[in-house]
Design a protein around this motif. Structure first.
Motif, PDB file in Angstrom:
ATOM      1  N   ASP A 319       0.817  -1.217   0.000  1.00  0.00           N
ATOM      2  CA  ASP A 319       0.000   0.000   0.000  1.00  0.00           C
ATOM      3  C   ASP A 319       0.850   1.266   0.000  1.00  0.00           C
ATOM      4  OD1 ASP A 319       1.029   0.031   2.512  1.00  0.00           O
ATOM      5  OD2 ASP A 319      -0.893   0.044   3.577  1.00  0.00           O
ATOM      6  N   ASP A 320       2.128   1.109  -0.268  1.00  0.00           N
ATOM      7  CA  ASP A 320       3.003   2.281  -0.295  1.00  0.00           C
ATOM      8  C   ASP A 320       3.018   2.961  -1.657  1.00  0.00           C
ATOM      9  OD1 ASP A 320       3.666   1.930   2.336  1.00  0.00           O
ATOM     10  OD2 ASP A 320       5.364   0.628   1.902  1.00  0.00           O
ATOM     11  N   ARG A 321       2.240   2.446  -2.592  1.00  0.00           N
ATOM     12  CA  ARG A 321       2.141   3.117  -3.892  1.00  0.00           C
ATOM     13  C   ARG A 321       0.707   2.991  -4.387  1.00  0.00           C
ATOM     14  NH1 ARG A 321       3.996  -0.243  -9.042  1.00  0.00           N
ATOM     15  NH2 ARG A 321       2.805  -2.124  -8.658  1.00  0.00           N
ATOM     16  N   ARG A 322       0.347   3.924  -5.220  1.00  0.00           N
ATOM     17  CA  ARG A 322      -1.002   3.922  -5.771  1.00  0.00           C
ATOM     18  C   ARG A 322      -0.912   4.391  -7.217  1.00  0.00           C
ATOM     19  NH1 ARG A 322      -4.867   2.619  -2.605  1.00  0.00           N
ATOM     20  NH2 ARG A 322      -7.038   2.799  -3.301  1.00  0.00           N
ATOM     21  N   LEU A 323      -1.741   3.794  -8.043  1.00  0.00           N
ATOM     22  CA  LEU A 323      -1.643   4.064  -9.481  1.00  0.00           C
ATOM     23  C   LEU A 323      -2.949   4.644 -10.013  1.00  0.00           C
ATOM     24  CD1 LEU A 323      -0.039   1.131  -8.885  1.00  0.00           C
ATOM     25  CD2 LEU A 323       0.588   1.510 -11.256  1.00  0.00           C
ATOM     26  N   ALA A 324      -2.804   5.305 -11.154  1.00  0.00           N
ATOM     27  CA  ALA A 324      -3.977   5.794 -11.880  1.00  0.00           C
ATOM     28  C   ALA A 324      -3.616   5.842 -13.368  1.00  0.00           C
ATOM     29  CB  ALA A 324      -4.397   7.180 -11.392  1.00  0.00           C
ATOM     30  N   ARG A 325      -4.636   5.789 -14.195  1.00  0.00           N
ATOM     31  CA  ARG A 325      -4.412   5.897 -15.640  1.00  0.00           C
ATOM     32  C   ARG A 325      -5.051   7.188 -16.124  1.00  0.00           C
ATOM     33  NH1 ARG A 325      -1.176   3.453 -19.115  1.00  0.00           N
ATOM     34  NH2 ARG A 325      -2.772   3.272 -20.724  1.00  0.00           N
ATOM     35  N   ILE A 326      -4.416   7.828 -17.049  1.00  0.00           N
ATOM     36  CA  ILE A 326      -4.976   9.029 -17.637  1.00  0.00           C
ATOM     37  C   ILE A 326      -4.863   8.895 -19.158  1.00  0.00           C
ATOM     38  CG2 ILE A 326      -2.778  10.286 -17.408  1.00  0.00           C
ATOM     39  CD1 ILE A 326      -4.491  12.838 -17.069  1.00  0.00           C
ATOM     40  N   ALA A 327      -5.984   9.187 -19.833  1.00  0.00           N
ATOM     41  CA  ALA A 327      -6.004   9.065 -21.290  1.00  0.00           C
ATOM     42  C   ALA A 327      -6.686  10.302 -21.866  1.00  0.00           C
ATOM     43  CB  ALA A 327      -6.758   7.799 -21.698  1.00  0.00           C
ATOM     44  N   TYR A 328      -5.963  10.975 -22.713  1.00  0.00           N
ATOM     45  CA  TYR A 328      -6.545  12.152 -23.375  1.00  0.00           C
ATOM     46  C   TYR A 328      -7.179  11.712 -24.689  1.00  0.00           C
ATOM     47  CZ  TYR A 328      -4.495  15.402 -20.120  1.00  0.00           C
ATOM     48  OH  TYR A 328      -4.203  16.093 -18.993  1.00  0.00           O
ATOM     49  N   ARG A 329      -8.311  12.293 -24.952  1.00  0.00           N
ATOM     50  CA  ARG A 329      -8.986  11.966 -26.212  1.00  0.00           C
ATOM     51  C   ARG A 329      -9.303  13.263 -26.941  1.00  0.00           C
ATOM     52  NH1 ARG A 329     -12.090   9.515 -22.381  1.00  0.00           N
ATOM     53  NH2 ARG A 329     -11.677   7.301 -22.041  1.00  0.00           N
ATOM     54  N   ARG A 330      -9.565  13.101 -28.223  1.00  0.00           N
ATOM     55  CA  ARG A 330     -10.021  14.252 -28.989  1.00  0.00           C
ATOM     56  C   ARG A 330     -11.404  14.631 -28.483  1.00  0.00           C
ATOM     57  NH1 ARG A 330     -13.410  14.596 -33.157  1.00  0.00           N
ATOM     58  NH2 ARG A 330     -13.557  12.336 -33.353  1.00  0.00           N
ATOM     59  N   PRO A 331     -11.679  15.914 -28.312  1.00  0.00           N
ATOM     60  CA  PRO A 331     -13.010  16.308 -27.833  1.00  0.00           C
ATOM     61  C   PRO A 331     -14.090  15.847 -28.815  1.00  0.00           C
ATOM     62  CG  PRO A 331     -11.515  18.175 -27.838  1.00  0.00           C
ATOM     63  CD  PRO A 331     -10.804  17.075 -28.511  1.00  0.00           C
ATOM     64  N   ILE A 332     -15.204  15.442 -28.266  1.00  0.00           N
ATOM     65  CA  ILE A 332     -16.331  15.018 -29.129  1.00  0.00           C
ATOM     66  C   ILE A 332     -17.009  16.278 -29.676  1.00  0.00           C
ATOM     67  CG2 ILE A 332     -18.567  13.865 -29.118  1.00  0.00           C
ATOM     68  CD1 ILE A 332     -17.452  12.020 -26.932  1.00  0.00           C
ATOM     69  N   GLU A 333     -17.156  16.295 -30.957  1.00  0.00           N
ATOM     70  CA  GLU A 333     -17.779  17.454 -31.633  1.00  0.00           C
ATOM     71  C   GLU A 333     -19.275  17.225 -31.739  1.00  0.00           C
ATOM     72  OE1 GLU A 333     -16.392  20.225 -32.520  1.00  0.00           O
ATOM     73  OE2 GLU A 333     -14.318  19.655 -32.039  1.00  0.00           O
ATOM     74  N   VAL A 334     -20.020  18.148 -31.165  1.00  0.00           N
ATOM     75  CA  VAL A 334     -21.486  18.043 -31.146  1.00  0.00           C
ATOM     76  C   VAL A 334     -22.076  19.264 -31.846  1.00  0.00           C
ATOM     77  CG1 VAL A 334     -23.542  17.872 -29.705  1.00  0.00           C
ATOM     78  CG2 VAL A 334     -21.399  16.757 -28.989  1.00  0.00           C
ATOM     79  N   LEU A 335     -22.995  19.001 -32.774  1.00  0.00           N
ATOM     80  CA  LEU A 335     -23.695  20.100 -33.467  1.00  0.00           C
ATOM     81  C   LEU A 335     -25.140  20.114 -33.004  1.00  0.00           C
ATOM     82  CD1 LEU A 335     -23.899  22.318 -35.668  1.00  0.00           C
ATOM     83  CD2 LEU A 335     -24.457  20.477 -37.293  1.00  0.00           C
ATOM     84  N   LEU A 336     -25.534  21.264 -32.473  1.00  0.00           N
ATOM     85  CA  LEU A 336     -26.921  21.420 -32.039  1.00  0.00           C
ATOM     86  C   LEU A 336     -27.648  22.293 -33.067  1.00  0.00           C
ATOM     87  CD1 LEU A 336     -26.393  22.181 -28.209  1.00  0.00           C
ATOM     88  CD2 LEU A 336     -26.551  19.965 -29.378  1.00  0.00           C
TER      89      LEU A 336
END
Lengths: 700, 296
Positions: A319-336
């Motif tokens: 328990d002396d370390r902790r992990l996480a994942r981070i993933a960047y994505r292209r923003p979703i393009e939404v047309l209203l």
């Protein structure tokens, strides 16, 4: 120490007799006249100190011998909660050895972990139980590892030796309950549950220990930690993007905790990105007070990363370390696209929808379909809201867009021409529109001359929670939508399309949200407005997640929002393509798990980074975006032991069976008495003199 | 008298003669050679005359032959003067279980002294007696006349062990009464106040021939008792309760050192030393003594 025959304890006072004799008793010696007194006195003066020591020792030995005899007669015993390595009565018994195999049992003391100690004690216990005792095994973190009552010693020994401490949370109460159930119909009258554990409080936080009265069993807790509870851990790790610091910038916040009673100063905290140390800091941890350590790091936005915060290893390194994942994505393009734009923004048809989607997605607003041809480029999802009849060109454009994989969300309104929609959109509609129906108050009633208002509207009645779009609303979360009242909606015609489905229905059974598919794309049809004109959906708590989930579903991207890492033992949904049919997950230890069900991985037994590789067919390819991390449950990091009073308050203590065992001391005292008498004889030299005399006589 | 000198013991000693080791100045001729030349019947040697020599001793026959004056010298046979010095202090009263005939050290000393006195009287030597404790208890001048032996034995027989020891006074008395070179034989256990006994004897040895009969009981040498005993001193009022086994090794070491010291110092002073364990018969002790004297 207690006495089984305390009546004889007074005999111990006789030990004072040799002391009194030594101090005051001068034996009446025979008088001998003697001439050479000068030599006698000088010799006595020479040996007197040595003789005094010898006489003192003799006096003590004799007093001790008397005391030992008295104590032995009084049958002393030692009451202990620790079990003897021998059975209590020496008779065969039915026993369940409950072995705590939770994460905290990986705590290392000296050269062995607590779990290894538990194994040794279990083996010793097993060896000491007389035949034909039958023994079962129960494990606190995984009932699947339990072994039923058996007299097969070899199997028991093998199971104990093969057992390993897990990284899961233990539930001691549940394990004891299982043990009690096993013993309830055991053949022997002598029944014990031996609990080999660190007796940490967290182990008893889950299920309560049941009463053992029905099982006629006695619980024998064995503390393997001896009160040690020094530990520090990284108990949480969070990552938040910091757009103002530029693309890829994120703040990493780690919660550090010190579970010991003393402060730790200048503790080194290391930040690793993809296994490489990129930053270090110092932290001072006060006892039992969590602190937050923050780092800011700029990530490569084009890739996924593993983030790790690490402390120097202590006795419980997992328990002396902790992990996480981070993933960047292209923003979703939404047309209203709104068919009823207003100058006052809050009256605009898109006011609530735009608010729900921006800034989670990149949102563009258009009024009408005139510039649809230009606007559709690069869009992932198009919302058509309260539009009158689109022209044929727009219809074709939308057909191509959806067939190519785009997502289309259609919402009706006052300006919707049902027939024109049916004619132009055709197969894009999951179901053709029939007519509008008003069942309650609507905001536009006064404007369009509609005067018939029948009732209070309809509530959403049926959900398809198995659908990925609605899965976040399963259970109590469904209340966020269930309170919605719909005053007007469009009725749909039946359709033979096999690819359409109804996700939400009203109380009358009328569809509210219908799904369809065209080519590679998906279409959702909401039969009421997205603002407050026909329903109060827009002001319900479930509106925002529903609309955002709809966008993700339509774009075939992640359906669930990014979540923190799962804990050991929890299942993980894999973020892979639906078309992937061959999937393998490589655990931190290198074990490869082929998946039968490709979207869900349950064997998260170890903390660390799990690598996912997948393919539709043929050779597997790494899918870094699907990699995930598993962390230990921080509950196991707090090793504070269960207090004695707390242990006594458990139901087993009121079950009528005593918790203590008696260790008879008489055999040991007898052996000690023999040694004392032997020493006394040697010191007084009587035995030695007799022996010498006998040897001399026999040699003649 | 008869109780002291058993006929059987005297018969054993009959063939032995006591010869003084050194030339003793005496008046009577006997078995002992005198250091002085003079009136004697046995010619010894000639010496050239020198002024002052007796003219009557000139050997005129030798003068006729050699034309020189020679003086004839004779070996005089003189009588020996001997003093028996007996310690009659209280410590001499100790009689151990192993002592020969159950006699105390004093009784043993008296018997031994009487035997020696008898032998000396048989040789017509002059024998005297000094018995002492802290004072001179009995004194008998050295004489060789008939009946003197009986008087000596009566005095010895009358001795009782009591009082402390003052050897210096006894030896001082011996020095006063002996103008000639004498044989002084001391019978004592050298306990209690006899620390400087050897020194006094060495001083006496300048003028006299000195023999020390060191009498000790077997118990005093070996301490053979068992168990806890309360010991009471015989000359001093000391009392000591002790487990004998605990002190026996140390006691034996001390006694052995004491005896070795006495023997060494006596030898250095040319004092003849004879340890007498009263467990052995007095006759054996006497024979051993006479044999040793004869070899000298």
């Amino acid at each position: 120490m207690s006495l089984a025959a305390p009546f004889f304890a007074w005999l111990v006072t006789l030990a004072a007799v040799p002391i009194a004799i030594h101090l005051w008793g001068k034996p009446k010696a025979q008088v001998q006249r003697f001439a050479a007194m000068e030599f006698l006195v000088a010799s006595d003066r020479q040996v007197a100190p040595r003789r005094r020591v010898r006489e003192l020792l003799l006096m003590l030995l004799r007093a001790l011998a008397i005391a030992l005899v008295a104590l032995t007669v009084a049958k002393p015993f030692f009451a202990t909660t620790r079990p003897l390595l021998l059975g209590t009565s020496g008779a065969p018994e039915s026993a369940v050895v409950v072995i705590d195999d939770s994460l905290s049992m990986n705590y290392r003391i000296g050269t062995s972990t607590l779990f290894e100690r538990a194994q040794r004690r279990a083996l010793e216990l097993l060896e000491s139980l007389p035949e034909p005792s039958e023994v079962a095994l129960a494990f606190t973190s995984d009932a699947a590892r339990d072994l039923p009552l058996t007299t097969d010693r070899a199997r028991l020994l093998q199971t104990i030796r093969a057992a390993r401490a897990s990284h899961r949370v233990g539930d001691t109460g549940a394990a004891i309950a299982r043990a009690a159930a096993l013993l309830s119909d055991a053949p022997h009258a002598e029944r014990h549950i031996y609990l080999l554990s660190d007796l940490a409080q967290h182990g008893f936080a889950g299920s309560k220990i049941p009463s053992l009265e029905a099982a006629h069993a006695q619980l024998v807790p064995i503390d393997l930690a001896g009160g040690l509870h020094t530990n520090r851990a990284v108990t949480d790790l969070r990552i938040a993007t910091v757009p103002e610091l530029g693309e890829g910038a994120a703040q990493i916040s780690a919660t550090l905790q010190n579970f010991s009673d003393t402060s730790v100063s200048d503790l080194e905290v290391t930040l690793r990105i993809d296994g490489k140390a990129v930053a270090k800091g110092l932290a001072t941890l006060t006892p039992h007070t969590p602190i937050e350590k923050r780092f800011v790091h700029r990530f490569d936005p084009s890739a996924s990363h593993t983030v790790e915060v690490e402390l120097p290893a202590d006795a419980l390194p997992v328990d002396d370390r902790r992990l996480a994942r981070i993933a960047y994505r292209r923003p979703i393009e939404v047309l209203l696209v709104s068919g009823d734009p207003r100058t006052i923004r809050r009256e605009d048809e898109l006011f609530f929808l735009e608010t729900a989607l921006d800034p989670e997605f990149h949102v563009t607003v258009e009024n009408g379909l005139e510039r649809l041809k230009d606007s559709v480029q690069g869009r992932d999802v198009i919302f058509l809201v309260n539009l009158p009849a689109p022209d044929a060109a727009a219809g074709n454009l939308l057909q191509q867009f959806v067939s190519g994989g785009g997502g289309l969300f259609l919402a009706v309104g006052d300006r919707t021409d049902c027939d024109a929609w049916n004619a132009v959109l055709g197969d894009l509609l999951p179901q053709p529109l029939a007519t509008l129906r008003t069942v309650g108050m609507v905001a536009s009633a006064r404007r369009d001359g509609e005067t018939r208002i029948s009732g209070n509207g309809e509530r959403i009645d049926r959900f398809d929670f198995r659908h990925p779009l609605l899965s976040p609303f399963a259970g109590a979360a469904g209340e966020a939508l269930r309170q919605t009242r719909v005053g007007r909606f469009a009725l749909l015609r039946p359709t033979p399309h096999a690819h359409s489905g109804t996700l939400l229905r009203l109380e009358s059974g009328a569809p509210l949200l219908v799904e369809g598919q065209q080519g590679k794309g998906r279409v959702l049809l909401l039969t009421t407005t997205v603002d407050r004109d026909w329903s109060d959906l827009a002001i319900q708590p479930g509106y925002l997640p529903l609309m955002q989930q709809a966008v993700r579903y339509l774009t075939r991207t992640t359906l669930a929002p990014p979540t923190s890492a799962v804990l050991v033992g929890q299942p993980q949904l894999l973020l892979i393509e639906e078309s992937d049919r061959v999937v393998e997950v490589t655990a931190p230890t290198g074990t490869v798990h082929p998946l039968a069900s490709p979207h869900r991985f349950a064997r998260t037994d170890e903390p660390g980074l799990y690598r996912v590789a997948a393919a539709r067919t043929g050779a597997l390819q790494d899918r870094p975006k699907a990699w995930f991390v598993v962390n230990p449950d921080p509950v196991e990091s707090d090793l504070s032991p269960l207090t004695a009073s707390a242990l006594r308050s458990q139901p087993h203590a009121t079950g009528g069976t005593p918790l203590v065992r008696q260790v008879e001391l008489a055999p040991g005292l007898g052996a000690l008495l023999l040694l004392v008498l032997l020493a006394e004889a040697m010191l007084s030299n009587r035995v030695g003199q007799r022996l010498v005399r006998k040897v001399g006589q026999s040699s003649r | 008298m008869n109780s002291l000198l058993h006929p059987a013991e005297i018969a054993k000693l009959g063939d032995l003669s006591l010869r003084a080791r050194a030339i003793v100045d005496g008046a009577l001729a006997g078995l002992h050679r005198s250091p002085r030349s003079g009136a004697s019947v046995d010619f010894a040697e000639h010496k050239i005359y020198s002024p002052g020599d007796e003219v009557r001793h000139i050997d005129w026959k030798a003068y006729g032959k050699f034309d020189k004056y020679y003086i004839k010298r004779f070996e005089e046979e003189t009588e020996l003067t001997a003093y028996l010095v007996v310690d009659a202090s209280a410590s001499m009263d100790y009689a151990g279980s192993a002592a020969a005939g159950g006699r105390s050290k004093l009784q043993y000393a008296v018997e031994l002294a009487a035997a020696l006195g008898y032998l000396l009287a048989q040789q017509r030597d002059r024998v005297g007696l000094v018995a002492f404790n802290e004072a001179v208890r009995a004194f008998l001048p050295a004489r060789a006349r008939r009946g003197h032996l009986r008087e000596l034995c009566q005095q010895l027989d009358a001795l009782r062990a009591e009082g402390c020891t003052d050897l210096a006074r006894a030896l001082g008395r011996v020095s006063e009464v002996t103008r000639q070179r004498s044989l002084v034989m001391l019978f004592s256990d050298l306990l209690n106040g006899s620390e400087d006994a050897i020194r006094l004897l060495r001083q006496l040895r300048v003028r006299h021939d000195v023999v020390l009969f060191h009498l000790l009981d077997h118990d005093e040498i070996e301490l053979p008792f068992e168990g806890a005993l309360q010991f009471e001193g015989m000359e001093e009022a000391g009392v000591l309760q002790v487990d004998v086994a605990s002190v026996r090794p140390a006691y034996r070491r001390r006694v052995a050192e004491f005896l070795a010291d006495c023997r060494r110092r006596a030898g250095e002073g040319d004092v003849e030393y004879q340890l007498v364990n009263t467990a052995y018969a007095a006759t054996d002790v006497l024979l051993q003594f006479l044999h040793r004297r004869e070899r000298r």
